[in-house]
Design a protein around this motif. Structure first.
Motif, PDB file in Angstrom:
ATOM      1  N   ARG A 120       7.821   4.347  -6.748  1.00 12.60           N
ATOM      2  CA  ARG A 120       6.635   4.587  -5.653  1.00 12.60           C
ATOM      3  C   ARG A 120       6.175   5.796  -5.994  1.00 12.60           C
ATOM      4  NH1 ARG A 120       8.046   3.924   0.129  1.00 12.60           N
ATOM      5  NH2 ARG A 120      10.170   2.928  -0.315  1.00 12.60           N
ATOM      6  N   ALA A 121       6.911   6.913  -6.029  1.00 11.67           N
ATOM      7  CA  ALA A 121       5.954   8.148  -6.544  1.00 11.67           C
ATOM      8  C   ALA A 121       6.259   8.488  -7.346  1.00 11.67           C
ATOM      9  CB  ALA A 121       7.578   9.702  -6.778  1.00 11.67           C
ATOM     10  N   MET A 122       7.102   7.849  -8.904  1.00 12.61           N
ATOM     11  CA  MET A 122       6.873   7.557 -10.076  1.00 12.61           C
ATOM     12  C   MET A 122       5.331   7.065 -10.186  1.00 12.61           C
ATOM     13  SD  MET A 122       8.990   6.778 -12.132  1.00 12.61           S
ATOM     14  CE  MET A 122      10.816   7.815 -12.733  1.00 12.61           C
ATOM     15  N   ASN A 123       4.860   5.926  -9.644  1.00 13.98           N
ATOM     16  CA  ASN A 123       3.417   4.766 -10.243  1.00 13.98           C
ATOM     17  C   ASN A 123       2.213   5.371  -9.309  1.00 13.98           C
ATOM     18  OD1 ASN A 123       4.577   2.533 -10.958  1.00 13.98           O
ATOM     19  ND2 ASN A 123       5.045   1.806  -9.544  1.00 13.98           N
ATOM     20  N   LEU A 124       2.546   6.806  -8.658  1.00 12.78           N
ATOM     21  CA  LEU A 124       1.453   7.411  -7.679  1.00 12.78           C
ATOM     22  C   LEU A 124       1.406   8.641  -8.699  1.00 12.78           C
ATOM     23  CD1 LEU A 124      -0.611   8.385  -5.322  1.00 12.78           C
ATOM     24  CD2 LEU A 124       1.966   9.643  -4.060  1.00 12.78           C
ATOM     25  N   ALA A 125       2.256   8.985  -9.684  1.00 16.74           N
ATOM     26  CA  ALA A 125       2.365  10.144  -9.810  1.00 16.74           C
ATOM     27  C   ALA A 125       1.384   9.832 -11.808  1.00 16.74           C
ATOM     28  CB  ALA A 125       3.509  11.033 -10.560  1.00 16.74           C
ATOM     29  N   PHE A 126       2.055   8.532 -11.853  1.00 17.61           N
ATOM     30  CA  PHE A 126       1.159   8.135 -13.160  1.00 17.61           C
ATOM     31  C   PHE A 126      -0.368   8.088 -13.492  1.00 17.61           C
ATOM     32  CE2 PHE A 126       5.016   5.230 -13.934  1.00 17.61           C
ATOM     33  CZ  PHE A 126       5.717   6.585 -14.223  1.00 17.61           C
ATOM     34  N   ALA A 127      -0.990   7.099 -11.791  1.00 16.05           N
ATOM     35  CA  ALA A 127      -2.161   6.874 -11.260  1.00 16.05           C
ATOM     36  C   ALA A 127      -3.013   8.224 -10.993  1.00 16.05           C
ATOM     37  CB  ALA A 127      -2.263   5.892  -9.899  1.00 16.05           C
ATOM     38  N   ASP A 179       7.693   8.581   3.942  1.00 13.96           N
ATOM     39  CA  ASP A 179       8.610   7.214   4.253  1.00 13.96           C
ATOM     40  C   ASP A 179       9.659   7.600   4.943  1.00 13.96           C
ATOM     41  OD1 ASP A 179      10.171   4.868   4.490  1.00 13.96           O
ATOM     42  OD2 ASP A 179      10.025   4.347   2.359  1.00 13.96           O
ATOM     43  N   HIS A 180       9.412   7.143   6.220  1.00 15.12           N
ATOM     44  CA  HIS A 180      11.049   7.554   7.310  1.00 15.12           C
ATOM     45  C   HIS A 180      11.901   7.121   6.900  1.00 15.12           C
ATOM     46  CE1 HIS A 180       8.353  11.212   8.158  1.00 15.12           C
ATOM     47  NE2 HIS A 180       7.472  10.935   8.179  1.00 15.12           N
ATOM     48  N   SER A 181      12.182   5.921   6.829  1.00 17.08           N
ATOM     49  CA  SER A 181      12.482   4.122   6.619  1.00 17.08           C
ATOM     50  C   SER A 181      14.381   4.870   6.173  1.00 17.08           C
ATOM     51  CB  SER A 181      12.527   3.189   6.007  1.00 17.08           C
ATOM     52  OG  SER A 181      12.922   3.656   4.232  1.00 17.08           O
ATOM     53  N   ALA A 182      14.025   6.294   5.395  1.00 11.44           N
ATOM     54  CA  ALA A 182      15.751   6.400   5.124  1.00 11.44           C
ATOM     55  C   ALA A 182      15.444   7.676   4.928  1.00 11.44           C
ATOM     56  CB  ALA A 182      16.228   5.619   3.996  1.00 11.44           C
ATOM     57  N   MET A 231       0.863  -1.573  -0.083  1.00  9.07           N
ATOM     58  CA  MET A 231       0.079   0.405   0.022  1.00  9.07           C
ATOM     59  C   MET A 231       0.586   1.419   0.243  1.00  9.07           C
ATOM     60  SD  MET A 231      -3.371  -0.774   0.062  1.00  9.07           S
ATOM     61  CE  MET A 231      -4.436   0.768   0.908  1.00  9.07           C
ATOM     62  N   ILE A 232       0.751   2.174  -0.903  1.00 10.13           N
ATOM     63  CA  ILE A 232       1.672   3.175  -0.747  1.00 10.13           C
ATOM     64  C   ILE A 232       0.515   4.660   0.243  1.00 10.13           C
ATOM     65  CG2 ILE A 232       2.343   5.183  -2.015  1.00 10.13           C
ATOM     66  CD1 ILE A 232       2.694   3.445  -4.269  1.00 10.13           C
ATOM     67  N   ASN A 233       0.379   4.917   1.166  1.00 13.70           N
ATOM     68  CA  ASN A 233      -0.237   5.342   1.911  1.00 13.70           C
ATOM     69  C   ASN A 233       0.578   7.523   1.739  1.00 13.70           C
ATOM     70  OD1 ASN A 233      -0.956   3.874   3.764  1.00 13.70           O
ATOM     71  ND2 ASN A 233       0.532   3.681   4.431  1.00 13.70           N
ATOM     72  N   TYR A 234      -1.148   8.242   0.447  1.00 13.20           N
ATOM     73  CA  TYR A 234      -0.284   9.457   0.565  1.00 13.20           C
ATOM     74  C   TYR A 234      -1.336  10.166   1.362  1.00 13.20           C
ATOM     75  CZ  TYR A 234      -4.107   8.544  -3.007  1.00 13.20           C
ATOM     76  OH  TYR A 234      -5.369   8.021  -4.013  1.00 13.20           O
ATOM     77  N   GLU A 235      -1.114  12.178   0.745  1.00 13.92           N
ATOM     78  CA  GLU A 235      -2.061  12.683   1.230  1.00 13.92           C
ATOM     79  C   GLU A 235      -2.242  13.516  -0.308  1.00 13.92           C
ATOM     80  OE1 GLU A 235      -3.000  14.181   5.411  1.00 13.92           O
ATOM     81  OE2 GLU A 235      -0.687  13.605   5.829  1.00 13.92           O
ATOM     82  N   SER A 242       6.404  -8.583  -9.949  1.00 12.21           N
ATOM     83  CA  SER A 242       6.864  -6.970 -10.452  1.00 12.21           C
ATOM     84  C   SER A 242       6.369  -6.590  -9.853  1.00 12.21           C
ATOM     85  CB  SER A 242       6.593  -7.114 -11.969  1.00 12.21           C
ATOM     86  OG  SER A 242       7.378  -8.219 -12.718  1.00 12.21           O
ATOM     87  N   HIS A 243       5.167  -6.045  -9.142  1.00 10.18           N
ATOM     88  CA  HIS A 243       4.537  -5.088  -8.771  1.00 10.18           C
ATOM     89  C   HIS A 243       5.622  -4.807  -7.843  1.00 10.18           C
ATOM     90  CE1 HIS A 243       1.529  -1.661  -8.045  1.00 10.18           C
ATOM     91  NE2 HIS A 243       1.484  -2.554  -7.073  1.00 10.18           N
ATOM     92  N   VAL A 244       5.049  -6.042  -6.428  1.00  8.77           N
ATOM     93  CA  VAL A 244       5.851  -5.578  -4.807  1.00  8.77           C
ATOM     94  C   VAL A 244       7.460  -5.019  -5.544  1.00  8.77           C
ATOM     95  CG1 VAL A 244       6.989  -6.944  -3.448  1.00  8.77           C
ATOM     96  CG2 VAL A 244       4.299  -7.477  -4.290  1.00  8.77           C
ATOM     97  N   PHE A 245       8.252  -6.442  -6.659  1.00 10.96           N
ATOM     98  CA  PHE A 245       9.660  -5.283  -6.244  1.00 10.96           C
ATOM     99  C   PHE A 245       9.696  -4.338  -7.146  1.00 10.96           C
ATOM    100  CE2 PHE A 245       9.828 -10.519  -6.236  1.00 10.96           C
ATOM    101  CZ  PHE A 245      10.963 -10.213  -4.939  1.00 10.96           C
ATOM    102  N   GLY A 246       9.145  -3.566  -7.764  1.00 14.03           N
ATOM    103  CA  GLY A 246       8.649  -2.597  -8.341  1.00 14.03           C
ATOM    104  C   GLY A 246       8.890  -1.378  -7.238  1.00 14.03           C
ATOM    105  N   ASN A 247       7.454  -1.908  -5.837  1.00 13.18           N
ATOM    106  CA  ASN A 247       7.455  -0.635  -4.837  1.00 13.18           C
ATOM    107  C   ASN A 247       8.651  -0.476  -4.726  1.00 13.18           C
ATOM    108  OD1 ASN A 247       5.626   0.917  -6.804  1.00 13.18           O
ATOM    109  ND2 ASN A 247       3.723  -0.672  -5.764  1.00 13.18           N
ATOM    110  N   ILE A 248       9.435  -1.615  -4.139  1.00 17.44           N
ATOM    111  CA  ILE A 248       9.999  -1.087  -3.149  1.00 17.44           C
ATOM    112  C   ILE A 248      11.735   0.438  -3.111  1.00 17.44           C
ATOM    113  CG2 ILE A 248      12.680  -2.343  -2.353  1.00 17.44           C
ATOM    114  CD1 ILE A 248      11.786  -5.047  -2.955  1.00 17.44           C
ATOM    115  N   GLU A 249      11.787   0.247  -4.256  1.00 20.93           N
ATOM    116  CA  GLU A 249      12.817   1.449  -4.545  1.00 20.93           C
ATOM    117  C   GLU A 249      11.354   3.197  -4.296  1.00 20.93           C
ATOM    118  OE1 GLU A 249      14.779   2.424  -7.852  1.00 20.93           O
ATOM    119  OE2 GLU A 249      15.793   0.503  -7.982  1.00 20.93           O
TER     120      GLU A 249
END
Length: 426
Positions: free
Chosen positions: A372-379, A33-36, A14-18, A361-368
């Motif tokens: 995630r930022a691109m996929n959110l923009a595309f949607a 995402d405050h992991s890094a 899940m990509i949480n966003y506001e 593909s979806h899971v591993f693609g969203n690791i970076e």
């Protein structure tokens, strides 16, 4: 019913966003995402090659280059970004133009400063135009004219699309359109499309919503909105008869390109089409590879995939024929195999395999974070940002009946356009 594994995948992915919109119409999405200590700024402009005039093509791609040529207050885009440890790039498609910057999160404001300044006031330096014009012309020659099979899509697109502007690639129809581009042409294109109300801004990573709102107010809110762009493109009519053309060139092997019109990315049948294309031609276990490469040695390589475009797209099949096999012979055998595939009943295991591949593909693609930022923009650009979290659900909802219906619809021989790419005999 979903397996526990599938449910865990969906929850973890899940990509949480506001989301909020500035007064000038810029649509902003924030994914924390405050992991890094990293942040990404992704700016998607709702303009691609399909928005160009038929006699002035290649402009969206030209702007991908021009936007790095400096703006009113920043003569060099890369230098200040490199000083703060950032990286950036961009790409253009027939549907969108996308720019992205990755920086250490404590230097996020540098990305805001750079991206907002070129939206507000691109330099339009004649020297920059000439330099980037030369770069694009050289790219056209290297990738499309001087590379084996490079001109295939220059021939195939206008065969498949006779009305819709997908009929030309992002590089443009011909070099002359970029060679003859004037500064007035360039400025007109910029002020029509590179405006806040025609863009989607995603900020992702080690950021907060309050921080992003503050930076947006400082750097993007002062940029005036432009005249709204209402897209009214001619839609490709249903193809009622097959089309075929040929080209001869000094290439190593005969090649075959065959395309069928397929659903748009927003169509309810898109994911069934995507999975069926994977069964047909993804990898060495696919139907086409097994039948035409491994069993019969007609092709040395062959694959199939969807173009995945915003408007009605293409199922693309391309392959290199083995020596001694003519294009005509290869095309006849391929047509027979496709007819067999469209009528045959597939195994449940075939569908499950490609579903697992798509999920992975979806899971591993969203690791970076950047992905995630691109996929959110595309949607968001497709009209529904929430779709970014529905893809696995939509994949898993595809039934065998969906696959059966869509493969017969797409693989109708009257829906095909074929390019026979013949190797000149030496």
């Amino acid at each position: 019913m979903y397996s526990i594994f599938a449910i865990l995948i969906m929850m973890a992915n899940m990509i949480n966003y506001e989301h909020f919109v500035l007064e000038n119409g810029l649509k902003v999405y924030v994914h924390e995402d405050h992991s890094a200590p990293i942040a990404v700024l992704n700016l998607l402009y709702d303009v691609g090659a399909k928005d160009e005039e038929s006699h002035k093509t290649g402009f969206a791609h030209l702007f991908e280059h021009l936007m790095f040529g400096g703006s009113k207050n920043i003569p060099s885009f890369d230098e200040p970004l490199q000083r703060v440890g950032g990286e950036n790039n961009a790409f253009t498609s027939n549907d969108i133009t996308n720019y992205y910057i990755s920086v250490p999160s404590n230097n996020l404001e540098t990305a805001f400063w750079l991206e907002s300044d070129r939206m507000l006031s691109l330099s339009f330096d004649p020297k920059v135009l000439e330099v980037q014009r030369s770069v694009v012309i050289e790219e056209f020659k290297q990738r499309y004219l001087n590379q084996p099979y490079g001109d295939a899509w220059l021939k195939l697109r206008p065969l498949a699309y006779q009305v819709h502007p997908y009929q030309w690639p992002t590089i443009g129809k011909e070099i002359a359109h970029i060679e003859n581009a004037t500064m007035d042409d360039v400025q007109s294109f910029f002020y029509k499309f590179y405006i806040p109300n025609n863009a989607y801004l995603v900020i992702a990573g080690d950021v907060t919503i309050s921080q992003v709102k503050r930076l947006c107010d400082k750097w993007f809110t002062p940029i005036p909105s432009g005249k709204p762009y209402y897209r009214d493109l001619p839609q490709e009519p249903t193809q009622i008869s097959s089309r075929i053309t040929e080209v001869s060139s000094s290439v190593p092997l005969n090649a075959l390109y065959k395309v069928f019109h397929s659903p748009a990315k927003t169509d309810k049948n898109y994911f069934a089409s995507d999975l069926f294309s994977d069964i047909l031609g993804r990898g060495k276990s696919s139907f086409l590879y097994q039948k035409l490469v491994k069993e019969r040695s007609i092709f040395s390589s062959i694959s199939a995939h969807l173009s995945g475009t915003y408007d009605s797209g293409l199922l693309i099949i391309d392959g290199k024929l083995n020596k001694g096999i003519s294009c005509e012979e290869g095309d006849k055998i391929l047509n027979d195999i496709l007819g067999e595939f469209s009528q045959n009943t597939l195994l449940d295991s075939d569908l499950e395999k490609v579903k697992h591949q798509a999920e992975s593909s979806h899971v591993f693609g969203n690791i970076e974070l950047l992905n995630r930022a691109m996929n959110l923009a595309f949607a968001a650009g497709l009209g529904d940002a929430a779709m970014v979290n529905k893809e696995i659900d939509l994949i898993n909802n595809v039934s065998m009946e969906n696959i059966k219906n869509i493969k017969q619809q797409i693989l109708d021989p009257n829906n095909s356009s074929t390019l026979l790419y013949k190797a000149k005999s030496i």
